[in-house]
Write a protein that holds these residues in place. Structure first.
Motif, PDB file in Angstrom:
ATOM      1  N   GLU A  82     -15.194 -81.674 -32.969  1.00 31.44           N
ATOM      2  CA  GLU A  82     -15.191 -80.402 -33.709  1.00 31.44           C
ATOM      3  C   GLU A  82     -14.880 -79.240 -32.758  1.00 31.44           C
ATOM      4  OE1 GLU A  82     -18.424 -79.604 -36.430  1.00 31.44           O
ATOM      5  OE2 GLU A  82     -17.951 -77.467 -36.460  1.00 31.44           O
ATOM      6  N   ILE A  83     -15.429 -79.284 -31.562  1.00 34.68           N
ATOM      7  CA  ILE A  83     -15.166 -78.195 -30.603  1.00 34.68           C
ATOM      8  C   ILE A  83     -13.678 -78.170 -30.221  1.00 34.68           C
ATOM      9  CG2 ILE A  83     -15.614 -77.453 -28.213  1.00 34.68           C
ATOM     10  CD1 ILE A  83     -18.573 -78.237 -28.712  1.00 34.68           C
ATOM     11  N   ALA A  84     -13.098 -79.355 -30.048  1.00 38.60           N
ATOM     12  CA  ALA A  84     -11.664 -79.410 -29.714  1.00 38.60           C
ATOM     13  C   ALA A  84     -10.830 -78.824 -30.855  1.00 38.60           C
ATOM     14  CB  ALA A  84     -11.251 -80.859 -29.435  1.00 38.60           C
ATOM     15  N   TYR A  85     -11.243 -79.122 -32.092  1.00 41.92           N
ATOM     16  CA  TYR A  85     -10.538 -78.565 -33.259  1.00 41.92           C
ATOM     17  C   TYR A  85     -10.739 -77.050 -33.305  1.00 41.92           C
ATOM     18  CZ  TYR A  85      -9.102 -77.643 -38.044  1.00 41.92           C
ATOM     19  OH  TYR A  85      -8.474 -77.135 -39.151  1.00 41.92           O
ATOM     20  N   ALA A  86     -11.972 -76.627 -33.038  1.00 36.43           N
ATOM     21  CA  ALA A  86     -12.284 -75.192 -33.076  1.00 36.43           C
ATOM     22  C   ALA A  86     -11.394 -74.419 -32.101  1.00 36.43           C
ATOM     23  CB  ALA A  86     -13.760 -74.969 -32.752  1.00 36.43           C
ATOM     24  N   LYS A  87     -11.210 -74.987 -30.908  1.00 39.38           N
ATOM     25  CA  LYS A  87     -10.375 -74.300 -29.895  1.00 39.38           C
ATOM     26  C   LYS A  87      -8.990 -74.012 -30.454  1.00 39.38           C
ATOM     27  CE  LYS A  87     -12.521 -76.202 -25.763  1.00 39.38           C
ATOM     28  NZ  LYS A  87     -12.546 -77.326 -24.831  1.00 39.38           N
ATOM     29  N   GLN A  88      -8.431 -75.011 -31.119  1.00 41.45           N
ATOM     30  CA  GLN A  88      -7.069 -74.851 -31.641  1.00 41.45           C
ATOM     31  C   GLN A  88      -6.996 -73.826 -32.753  1.00 41.45           C
ATOM     32  OE1 GLN A  88      -4.399 -77.849 -32.479  1.00 41.45           O
ATOM     33  NE2 GLN A  88      -5.215 -79.338 -31.045  1.00 41.45           N
ATOM     34  N   ILE A  89      -7.888 -73.936 -33.699  1.00 40.09           N
ATOM     35  CA  ILE A  89      -7.771 -73.060 -34.872  1.00 40.09           C
ATOM     36  C   ILE A  89      -8.141 -71.622 -34.519  1.00 40.09           C
ATOM     37  CG2 ILE A  89     -10.057 -73.458 -35.933  1.00 40.09           C
ATOM     38  CD1 ILE A  89      -8.426 -73.615 -38.645  1.00 40.09           C
ATOM     39  N   ILE A  90      -9.051 -71.485 -33.574  1.00 39.30           N
ATOM     40  CA  ILE A  90      -9.407 -70.120 -33.139  1.00 39.30           C
ATOM     41  C   ILE A  90      -8.177 -69.461 -32.491  1.00 39.30           C
ATOM     42  CG2 ILE A  90     -10.750 -68.856 -31.393  1.00 39.30           C
ATOM     43  CD1 ILE A  90     -13.094 -70.845 -32.130  1.00 39.30           C
ATOM     44  N   GLU A  91      -7.474 -70.231 -31.699  1.00 35.12           N
ATOM     45  CA  GLU A  91      -6.273 -69.701 -31.048  1.00 35.12           C
ATOM     46  C   GLU A  91      -5.187 -69.368 -32.074  1.00 35.12           C
ATOM     47  OE1 GLU A  91      -4.960 -72.216 -27.803  1.00 35.12           O
ATOM     48  OE2 GLU A  91      -2.909 -71.512 -28.146  1.00 35.12           O
ATOM     49  N   ARG A  92      -5.078 -70.224 -33.089  1.00 32.60           N
ATOM     50  CA  ARG A  92      -3.983 -70.054 -34.057  1.00 32.60           C
ATOM     51  C   ARG A  92      -4.240 -68.942 -35.070  1.00 32.60           C
ATOM     52  NH1 ARG A  92       0.726 -73.414 -33.195  1.00 32.60           N
ATOM     53  NH2 ARG A  92      -0.017 -75.219 -32.029  1.00 32.60           N
ATOM     54  N   ILE A  93      -5.434 -68.908 -35.658  1.00 29.11           N
ATOM     55  CA  ILE A  93      -5.608 -67.959 -36.777  1.00 29.11           C
ATOM     56  C   ILE A  93      -6.685 -66.900 -36.524  1.00 29.11           C
ATOM     57  CG2 ILE A  93      -4.785 -69.689 -38.451  1.00 29.11           C
ATOM     58  CD1 ILE A  93      -7.647 -69.837 -39.543  1.00 29.11           C
ATOM     59  N   LYS A  94      -7.356 -66.974 -35.390  1.00 31.80           N
ATOM     60  CA  LYS A  94      -8.399 -65.992 -35.054  1.00 31.80           C
ATOM     61  C   LYS A  94      -9.336 -65.720 -36.235  1.00 31.80           C
ATOM     62  CE  LYS A  94      -5.512 -64.063 -31.479  1.00 31.80           C
ATOM     63  NZ  LYS A  94      -4.627 -65.241 -31.559  1.00 31.80           N
ATOM     64  N   PRO A  95     -10.040 -66.745 -36.650  1.00 36.08           N
ATOM     65  CA  PRO A  95     -10.885 -66.591 -37.847  1.00 36.08           C
ATOM     66  C   PRO A  95     -12.112 -65.707 -37.605  1.00 36.08           C
ATOM     67  CG  PRO A  95     -11.243 -68.727 -36.829  1.00 36.08           C
ATOM     68  CD  PRO A  95     -10.125 -68.080 -36.066  1.00 36.08           C
ATOM     69  N   ASP A 148     -19.347 -67.998 -29.916  1.00 36.39           N
ATOM     70  CA  ASP A 148     -18.929 -67.445 -28.612  1.00 36.39           C
ATOM     71  C   ASP A 148     -17.437 -67.137 -28.589  1.00 36.39           C
ATOM     72  OD1 ASP A 148     -21.451 -67.655 -27.668  1.00 36.39           O
ATOM     73  OD2 ASP A 148     -21.137 -69.522 -26.556  1.00 36.39           O
ATOM     74  N   ASN A 149     -16.725 -67.639 -29.568  1.00 31.14           N
ATOM     75  CA  ASN A 149     -15.274 -67.468 -29.580  1.00 31.14           C
ATOM     76  C   ASN A 149     -14.783 -66.691 -30.803  1.00 31.14           C
ATOM     77  OD1 ASN A 149     -13.985 -69.091 -27.171  1.00 31.14           O
ATOM     78  ND2 ASN A 149     -15.781 -70.235 -27.895  1.00 31.14           N
ATOM     79  N   GLY A 150     -15.590 -65.742 -31.222  1.00 29.72           N
ATOM     80  CA  GLY A 150     -15.100 -64.764 -32.192  1.00 29.72           C
ATOM     81  C   GLY A 150     -15.551 -64.930 -33.627  1.00 29.72           C
ATOM     82  N   ILE A 151     -16.225 -66.038 -33.937  1.00 31.14           N
ATOM     83  CA  ILE A 151     -16.691 -66.221 -35.317  1.00 31.14           C
ATOM     84  C   ILE A 151     -17.939 -65.352 -35.537  1.00 31.14           C
ATOM     85  CG2 ILE A 151     -17.777 -67.901 -36.881  1.00 31.14           C
ATOM     86  CD1 ILE A 151     -14.889 -68.526 -36.722  1.00 31.14           C
ATOM     87  N   GLU A 152     -17.876 -64.497 -36.544  1.00 29.24           N
ATOM     88  CA  GLU A 152     -19.009 -63.594 -36.812  1.00 29.24           C
ATOM     89  C   GLU A 152     -20.044 -64.229 -37.724  1.00 29.24           C
ATOM     90  OE1 GLU A 152     -18.022 -59.556 -38.231  1.00 29.24           O
ATOM     91  OE2 GLU A 152     -15.982 -60.088 -37.641  1.00 29.24           O
ATOM     92  N   LEU A 153     -19.552 -65.111 -38.587  1.00 32.26           N
ATOM     93  CA  LEU A 153     -20.392 -65.572 -39.691  1.00 32.26           C
ATOM     94  C   LEU A 153     -20.291 -67.087 -39.836  1.00 32.26           C
ATOM     95  CD1 LEU A 153     -21.875 -63.845 -41.848  1.00 32.26           C
ATOM     96  CD2 LEU A 153     -19.842 -64.097 -43.285  1.00 32.26           C
ATOM     97  N   ILE A 154     -21.438 -67.751 -39.821  1.00 34.61           N
ATOM     98  CA  ILE A 154     -21.423 -69.194 -40.069  1.00 34.61           C
ATOM     99  C   ILE A 154     -22.089 -69.471 -41.409  1.00 34.61           C
ATOM    100  CG2 ILE A 154     -22.338 -71.426 -39.301  1.00 34.61           C
ATOM    101  CD1 ILE A 154     -21.533 -70.616 -36.504  1.00 34.61           C
ATOM    102  N   VAL A 155     -21.291 -70.023 -42.304  1.00 34.23           N
ATOM    103  CA  VAL A 155     -21.774 -70.369 -43.643  1.00 34.23           C
ATOM    104  C   VAL A 155     -21.808 -71.891 -43.709  1.00 34.23           C
ATOM    105  CG1 VAL A 155     -21.419 -70.103 -46.126  1.00 34.23           C
ATOM    106  CG2 VAL A 155     -20.611 -68.316 -44.548  1.00 34.23           C
ATOM    107  N   HIS A 156     -22.997 -72.442 -43.929  1.00 34.10           N
ATOM    108  CA  HIS A 156     -23.144 -73.894 -43.952  1.00 34.10           C
ATOM    109  C   HIS A 156     -23.391 -74.369 -45.378  1.00 34.10           C
ATOM    110  CE1 HIS A 156     -24.089 -77.855 -42.191  1.00 34.10           C
ATOM    111  NE2 HIS A 156     -24.720 -77.984 -43.354  1.00 34.10           N
TER     112      HIS A 156
END
Lengths: 326, 211
Positions: A155-168, A207-215
């Motif tokens: 999941e962290i590896a996926y997060a790195k990619q999507i954070i870079e691509r779409i800056k969620p 730590d990489n820009g996500i403001e809100l975690i909805v579970h």
């Protein structure tokens, strides 16, 4: 009038919202991002993890197939040889639609949101079957810790990619932790296996820009709320009426917010009734109040299983806003 | 006596890797196979009760059922000679269109531990298949139907109606699953509703005793 984003933040921070947050309105979920293979209704498909999913015609979603032929992980002690972590090297063209969608969102108004499913616990039982996954927590705890850590790394590896691509701005993360009346495991076992991995992964997102975690967990999980707070969850979506949400709000409001209270069972069915929906919305809004609560169907996306139900619930929530936010 | 108590504790605490040895020690010490079986069944009653009360969770129930199964494996050759009593056969399955199996499997494990002979038809089972299974198997006293989706609840009603139309008598039908309620069970004419696996076993015993 507050923007949708401002109204959400006022609601979850105990400030001055000017209306109820209406279901999923604050999340603009980028479902175009590459992540997982799912079958079409009536069909079956094999996912990147080798899990076979079947979607029976006329049913609400796909199910993993766990007979002897299809179960991916039959022996947890051999997970390292058996479980093949899918590659995440998606080409640029796979990201194009997601990037275009993210760029079209007015971030002053809504949160650009990553969708992530299935979560770590769900993945263990998708791979192994529920019984094997649950019993392995007792019988082979070290191997289960190993598998859970590998799933977290993925999941962290996926997060790195999507954070870079779409800056969620937000993450909408699925992992069902209970049934209607009970969490699947005790809070102690949940803590032993899942809290630290979730702290690690949710910490990474934050730590990489996500403001809100909805579970999302459309279940009973009131006994896990302290752990949810510890993990860094901002909003628990899918909270069912069996949780006594008004009490949870009293106890934990300010540390976490609750999104749900409109159980799919009595509302989202073939013979749905606008009057019943309005009654449930009124009960939810009046008992849970204006802070730390978002009235919402317990469904795990901004849709309903039966056409019209989601929109009818939204309409009823707007009516309650008019009554309660004069 | 002390060894039998140890067997009971081994099941209660899910000692899957130790229970066979403890059962063997009890046998070697002169305990009767039936007494050991009864102790394990009593342990599972406690497990079911604790699950219903929310004192234990799914993993504890599964691991206890697995421990019981391993203990029974040791007793089986001896029970086959002495003739173990059965509460009758229970045909169980998740109704047509529904592939959920965890709730059904939990009930099946608990029923088996309580002394029912299980005929598990799996998931996505049609009414005709349930009816045929009752006809094909001996001593069926109970049919347990599971549905986890509001969309498959009508299949519960259709299956119950199918049994009524079939003219089969001498069986009881029990229903359960997340969206199912007592009211719904009454509406479709089921004989009983159980909210969880522990309650299902208690209800099943009542139903069969009343036959």
């Amino acid at each position: 009038m507050l923007t949708i984003r401002q109204n959400l933040l006022e609601t979850i921070k105990g400030g001055n919202p000017d209306r109820f947050v209406n279901q999923y309105e604050f999340l603009d979920i980028i479902l175009e991002a590459p992540l997982r293979t799912r079958p079409a209704p009536g069909g079956s498909a094999v996912s990147e993890w080798g899990i076979t999913y079947s979607w029976p015609e006329g049913q609400l979603g796909p199910f993993p197939v766990h007979d002897d032929e299809h179960k991916v992980l039959k022996d947890i002690t051999k997970w390292e040889e058996t479980v093949k972590i899918p590659p995440l090297d998606f080409p640029d063209e796979r990201w194009a639609a997601a990037i275009e969608h993210a760029e079209s969102v007015d971030r002053e108004d809504k949160f650009v949101t990553v969708f992530f499913a299935s979560g770590t616990f769900e993945m263990t039982h998708m791979l192994m079957g529920m019984e094997d996954a649950m019993m392995a927590l007792y019988e082979e705890p070290e191997h289960m810790h190993g598998l859970i850590n590998a799933l977290t790394d993925y999941e962290i590896a996926y997060a790195k990619q999507i954070i870079e691509r779409i800056k969620p701005d937000a993450l909408f993360h699925h992992d069902d932790w209970g049934s209607q009346n009970s969490s699947f495991m005790s809070p102690a076992m949940f803590e032993e296996f899942f809290v630290e991995p979730y702290k690690r992964v949710y910490g990474f997102w934050k730590d990489n820009g996500i403001e809100l975690i909805v579970h999302h967990s459309d279940s009973y999980a009131a006994n896990l709320v302290p752990h949810m707070i510890d993990m860094g969850i901002d909003i628990w979506q899918g909270v069912m009426t069996t949780n006594n949400t008004p009490e949870l709000i009293k106890k934990y409001g300010g540390q976490i917010s609750f999104m749900g209270e409109l159980d799919s069972g009595p509302l989202d069915h073939q013979d749905w009734d606008p009057k019943v929906i309005a009654e449930h919305v009124e009960r939810a809004c009046t008992t849970c109040g204006k802070h730390y609560f978002i009235p919402c169907l317990t469904q795990g996306l901004g849709i309903s299983s039966f056409p019209g139900v989601y929109d009818e619930a939204s309409k009823a929530i707007n009516e309650m806003s008019k009554k309660m936010f004069k | 006596m002390q060894k039998i108590e140890e067997v009971k504790v081994s099941v209660l605490t899910g000692k899957t890797k130790l229970v066979a040895g403890v059962v063997q020690e009890a046998l070697d010490g002169g305990a009767a196979p039936m007494d050991i079986l009864e102790a394990m069944t009593m342990a599972m009653d406690v497990v079911g009760d604790k699950f219903s009360k929310g004192e234990i969770f799914v993993p504890e129930m599964l691991i206890a059922a697995k421990a019981m199964s391993k203990g029974v494996d040791v007793l089986k050759p001896l029970l086959a000679v002495s003739g173990a009593p059965s509460l009758g056969a229970c045909v169980i399955g998740t109704v047509q269109g529904d592939l959920h199996d965890i709730g059904k499997n939990l009930v099946a494990m608990m029923m088996e531990s309580a002394g029912f002979t299980l005929v598990d038809l799996g998931v996505d089972v049609s009414a005709d298949k349930f009816i045929q299974a009752v006809k094909d198997n001996q001593d069926v006293k109970l049919v347990a139907l599971s549905a986890l989706l509001s969309t498959t609840m009508p299949a519960l009603g259709e299956t119950v109606a199918g049994f009524k139309e079939s003219g089969i008598s001498g069986i009881k039908i029990m229903v359960g699953g997340a969206p199912v309620t007592q009211e719904f069970a009454d509406q479709i004419g089921a004989d009983a509703y159980a909210p969880d696996a522990g309650a299902a076993v208690a209800k099943a015993k009542e139903l069969v005793a009343a036959l």
